[in-house]
Write an enzyme that holds these catalytic residues in place. Structure first.
Site, mmCIF file in Angstrom:
data_model
loop_
_atom_site.group_PDB
_atom_site.id
_atom_site.type_symbol
_atom_site.label_atom_id
_atom_site.label_comp_id
_atom_site.label_asym_id
_atom_site.label_seq_id
_atom_site.Cartn_x
_atom_site.Cartn_y
_atom_site.Cartn_z
ATOM 1 N N HIS A 160 0.784 -1.238 0.000
ATOM 2 C CA HIS A 160 0.000 0.000 0.000
ATOM 3 C C HIS A 160 0.821 1.296 0.000
ATOM 4 O O HIS A 160 0.326 2.329 0.452
ATOM 5 C CB HIS A 160 -0.923 0.042 1.223
ATOM 6 C CG HIS A 160 -2.013 -0.976 1.226
ATOM 7 N ND1 HIS A 160 -1.777 -2.324 1.305
ATOM 8 C CD2 HIS A 160 -3.362 -0.844 1.166
ATOM 9 C CE1 HIS A 160 -2.948 -2.966 1.313
ATOM 10 N NE2 HIS A 160 -3.920 -2.096 1.215
ATOM 11 N N HIS A 195 -3.290 -1.665 -4.242
ATOM 12 C CA HIS A 195 -4.553 -1.019 -3.857
ATOM 13 C C HIS A 195 -4.643 0.335 -4.542
ATOM 14 O O HIS A 195 -3.931 1.271 -4.210
ATOM 15 C CB HIS A 195 -4.624 -0.842 -2.338
ATOM 16 C CG HIS A 195 -6.002 -0.541 -1.830
ATOM 17 N ND1 HIS A 195 -6.830 0.408 -2.410
ATOM 18 C CD2 HIS A 195 -6.711 -1.059 -0.787
ATOM 19 C CE1 HIS A 195 -7.968 0.457 -1.749
ATOM 20 N NE2 HIS A 195 -7.926 -0.427 -0.757
ATOM 21 N N HIS A 211 -11.489 -7.281 -4.878
ATOM 22 C CA HIS A 211 -11.671 -6.390 -3.731
ATOM 23 C C HIS A 211 -12.496 -5.167 -4.133
ATOM 24 O O HIS A 211 -12.102 -4.384 -4.989
ATOM 25 C CB HIS A 211 -10.284 -5.974 -3.224
ATOM 26 C CG HIS A 211 -10.289 -5.233 -1.931
ATOM 27 N ND1 HIS A 211 -10.480 -3.871 -1.860
ATOM 28 C CD2 HIS A 211 -10.115 -5.657 -0.656
ATOM 29 C CE1 HIS A 211 -10.411 -3.482 -0.593
ATOM 30 N NE2 HIS A 211 -10.199 -4.551 0.155
ATOM 31 N N GLU A 223 -13.002 -9.349 0.757
ATOM 32 C CA GLU A 223 -13.834 -8.131 0.794
ATOM 33 C C GLU A 223 -14.275 -7.788 -0.630
ATOM 34 O O GLU A 223 -14.150 -6.657 -1.091
ATOM 35 C CB GLU A 223 -13.053 -6.966 1.415
ATOM 36 C CG GLU A 223 -12.512 -7.280 2.800
ATOM 37 C CD GLU A 223 -11.681 -6.161 3.398
ATOM 38 O OE1 GLU A 223 -11.137 -5.339 2.633
ATOM 39 O OE2 GLU A 223 -11.573 -6.093 4.631
ATOM 40 N N CYS A 239 -10.209 2.110 8.298
ATOM 41 C CA CYS A 239 -10.393 2.893 7.071
ATOM 42 C C CYS A 239 -11.771 3.526 6.999
ATOM 43 O O CYS A 239 -11.943 4.602 6.426
ATOM 44 C CB CYS A 239 -10.139 2.027 5.838
ATOM 45 S SG CYS A 239 -11.080 0.493 5.817
ATOM 46 N N CYS A 240 -12.791 2.869 7.583
ATOM 47 C CA CYS A 240 -14.166 3.325 7.381
ATOM 48 C C CYS A 240 -14.536 4.588 8.167
ATOM 49 O O CYS A 240 -15.113 5.515 7.582
ATOM 50 C CB CYS A 240 -15.148 2.199 7.688
ATOM 51 S SG CYS A 240 -14.983 0.793 6.535
#
Length: 657
Positions: free
Chosen positions: A141, A193, A270, A322, A419-420
């Site tokens: 990432h 990502h 994803h 996910e 992250c959310c």
């Protein structure tokens, strides 16, 4: 490069030009300002008792040489700080706050000290593995983290005019441009990502430096080319994996590298990565006029919206990875539907609206916003859902069946992989950007959210005041203030949930029968100051059924009124919700309950409940007759569930024919 896009693009009306004064949405925006952003600052500084440790701020302090210690958290932990700064920026853009700005400035000073001389910025590699940067793009990432910091730098500059973070992120991007490319000694690859792609376009728009746009195009064009960059990278690394002691296994579909992006037919892998990638692709298509890239965006949009999206605007049906699974596979109880994925879908929809204003994009944007996004946060602003199920039984998801372990019956305080929560904060803080756009002499109204908007069309300064009764009633009123009479179009979205729309101009009926283009009623006239437009949208309670190929919803029905999807909850209907049936001819009645979850429209109906008390101990019986008893059913908006303690919930209910 493909054939150029010929039509001009629509341009969003910026956050600075919009002031939201909407009763429904101001609650959430004020919650972000007063509770969520301060709470998240405490969380990333490890000051929330009982919450998972973050380490995000201390990592920067260690990398900056201001503290001693080891790196803590995920390899992408830096993004919690970046997204917090981005949310702060949007709050500062709409309302100055000297104390908040000072906290942000001090954090930016620390970030500056943590940046390496060549521009590289990543606390994991600076502290923990300084010799291994850019060696595991598949999993670690680095470009994703850089992308979030770039977005923060752009947002903070727009909000405050201060260049310090913008200069930091320009150095990050300049370093990336040196490291990546097809030249000698460069890395001819991309991140596992996606995120940097859309961030680089924002940086290009802010600085005018075309190098950043070209870099974004490079990452998009490289993705999915053969031979596989990720496989070659793994070979160079001895096929080690960051996450455990095993050898790496690379699933190309998980990373959307199974085909070049222009050849991909369906959304796979994803879910967050897919929609971030598509947002970047739409950005590059808009800025370069690449028709083949736009066509790929349309194709993947159609696949998601028509075959792989939940009624709540959730995407990503599979916990493993996910991820998207396959067309029409939309389980309600093992669903993933990550909050971030719906936010990414909103990003993608917003960009498609710029490329081609069409209500189908705004309909999905509204669906995800009013349902999954605000369901992802509790009414107190301190608890969050990572996963957004459409059916929950606490004894199942807290039991021994590990297939349900990811589903939580109540919102959590914080996550190690957080992250959310900051993603919700940055979206709600920037909500004003999503309401309007302009194209030529047309103003498009995408979302019916009350407030004021000012803009210039040519030499004409226009003020628009919107008053909206949504989501509870389908009335929106626009008042126009002008310095002098002006001719322009006002394009009002006619949502897919409304069966009939009427328009009054200055109190007189105005026929829109032949005025609807791509889902927008276009009102073109010479306007004078004081003109007003009233839009009335019929908002019936709708019984919604799934496509017959969605096996999980066969024989079931869901209720929707306006943009809101409804659900049954144990708090109102008792346990064993699977025993409930809604007769097809049952009368559905909506009423407003001011005391419930901040005030919500409740739907009630006379239904049936399957009785099992007389069943006995046999698991299966051939002589059993279903005993159905009348029962009162209560449905509440999906976003409001799990605000009254732990209990069962279901969106889809069995239908009695």
């Amino acid at each position: 490069m493909g054939q150029a896009v010929s039509k001009g693009n629509a341009k969003p009306v910026s956050l600075k030009q919009v002031n939201i004064t909407d009763q429904f949405w101001n609650y959430y925006i004020n919650l972000v300002r007063d509770v969520v952003v301060p709470y998240q600052w405490d969380a990333i500084n490890d000051r929330v008792e009982g919450a998972e440790r973050s380490g995000a701020v201390s990592n920067f302090k260690i990398a900056a040489g201001l503290e001693k210690g080891d790196f803590y958290g995920y390899v992408f932990q830096d993004t919690d700080v970046a997204k917090w700064l981005e949310a702060v920026s949007y709050l500062l853009e709409t309302k100055r706050d000297a104390a908040l700005e000072q906290v942000a400035d001090e954090m930016i000073d620390i970030i500056g000290k943590a940046q390496q001389p060549d521009g590289y910025l990543n606390t994991f590699y600076t502290i923990k593995e300084p010799g291994k940067k850019w060696t595991n793009l598949t999993e670690c990432h680095e470009l994703y983290s850089a992308g979030h910091m770039i977005e923060a730098g752009v947002a903070y500059f727009k909000a405050t005019g201060k260049r310090k973070l913008l200069d930091i992120v320009c150095r990050i991007a300049d370093d990336i441009a040196v490291v990546f490319g097809d030249g000698p000694g460069q890395i001819a690859g991309y991140d596992g990502h996606q995120e940097v792609e859309l961030a680089l376009v924002k940086l290009y728009e802010t600085t005018g430096n075309r190098k950043y746009l070209e870099l974004s195009s490079y990452f998009i064009d490289k993705r999915g080319q053969q031979p596989s960059f990720f496989e070659a990278e793994a070979d160079r690394r001895g096929r080690t994996t960051h996450w455990n002691n095993n050898k790496i296994h690379i699933d190309p579909e998980y990373f959307q590298t199974h085909l070049p992006v222009r050849e991909q037919e369906a959304a796979v892998g994803h879910a967050v990565r897919v929609v971030y990638m598509l947002a970047g692709m739409a950005d590059v298509a808009r800025e370069t006029g690449d028709e083949s890239l736009l066509e790929a965006c349309r194709r993947l949009w159609d696949n998601i919206a028509a075959k792989q999206m939940y009624i709540t605007g959730g995407i990503g049906s599979m916990a493993h990875g996910e991820a998207f699974s396959f067309d029409y596979d939309l389980p309600n109880d093992t669903v993933y539907s990550e909050t971030c994925a719906s936010i990414g879908l909103i990003f993608f929809a917003h960009r498609m609206l710029q490329l081609e204003p069409n209500s189908r994009y705004a309909d999905v944007m509204e669906r995800a916003l009013f349902n999954t996004v605000i369901a992802g946060m509790s009414r107190d602003g301190r608890h969050f859902f990572y996963v957004n199920p459409l059916e929950v039984s606490p004894d199942v998801c807290e039991g021994k069946n590990k297939n349900y372990n990811h589903v939580k019956p109540v919102r959590q305080e914080w996550f190690g992989c957080a992250c959310c929560p900051p993603n919700i904060a940055r979206l709600l803080a920037s909500l004003g950007e999503y309401l309007y756009s302009t194209k030529g002499n047309t103003i498009y109204s995408h979302l019916y959210i009350g407030g004021d908007m000012e803009l210039s069309l040519g030499d004409t300064k226009i003020k628009l005041n919107q008053q909206s009764g949504m989501p509870w009633d389908g009335a929106a009123r626009f008042e126009i203030t002008l310095d002098q009479p002006a001719a322009f179009s006002l394009a009002l979205r006619i949502p897919d949930w409304s069966t009939n729309a009427t328009v009054l101009i200055n109190g007189e009926a105005y026929s829109i029968t032949d005025k609807i283009v791509d889902g927008y009623a276009r009102i073109e006239r010479l306007w004078i100051s004081g003109d007003n437009v009233e839009l009335t949208l019929e908002m019936p309670i709708m019984r919604v059924r799934s496509h017959p190929l969605v096996k999980q919803n066969a024989g079931k029905v869901a209720l929707q009124r306006g943009p809101l999807v409804y659900c049954v909850e144990e708090a109102d209907n008792g346990p064993q919700l699977q025993q409930l049936l809604l007769p097809q001819d049952a009368k559905l009645e909506a009423s407003f309950d001011e005391q419930l979850v901040g005030g919500i429209e409740v739907i009630k109906a006379q239904g049936l409940k399957l009785q099992y008390e007389q069943w006995g101990t046999q698991l299966y019986r051939s002589n059993a007759e279903a005993a159905l008893e009348p029962t009162s059913l209560t449905f509440i908006p999906y976003y409001a569930w799990a605000n009254r303690g732990k209990g069962e919930m279901a969106v889809w209910v069995k239908e009695r024919l």
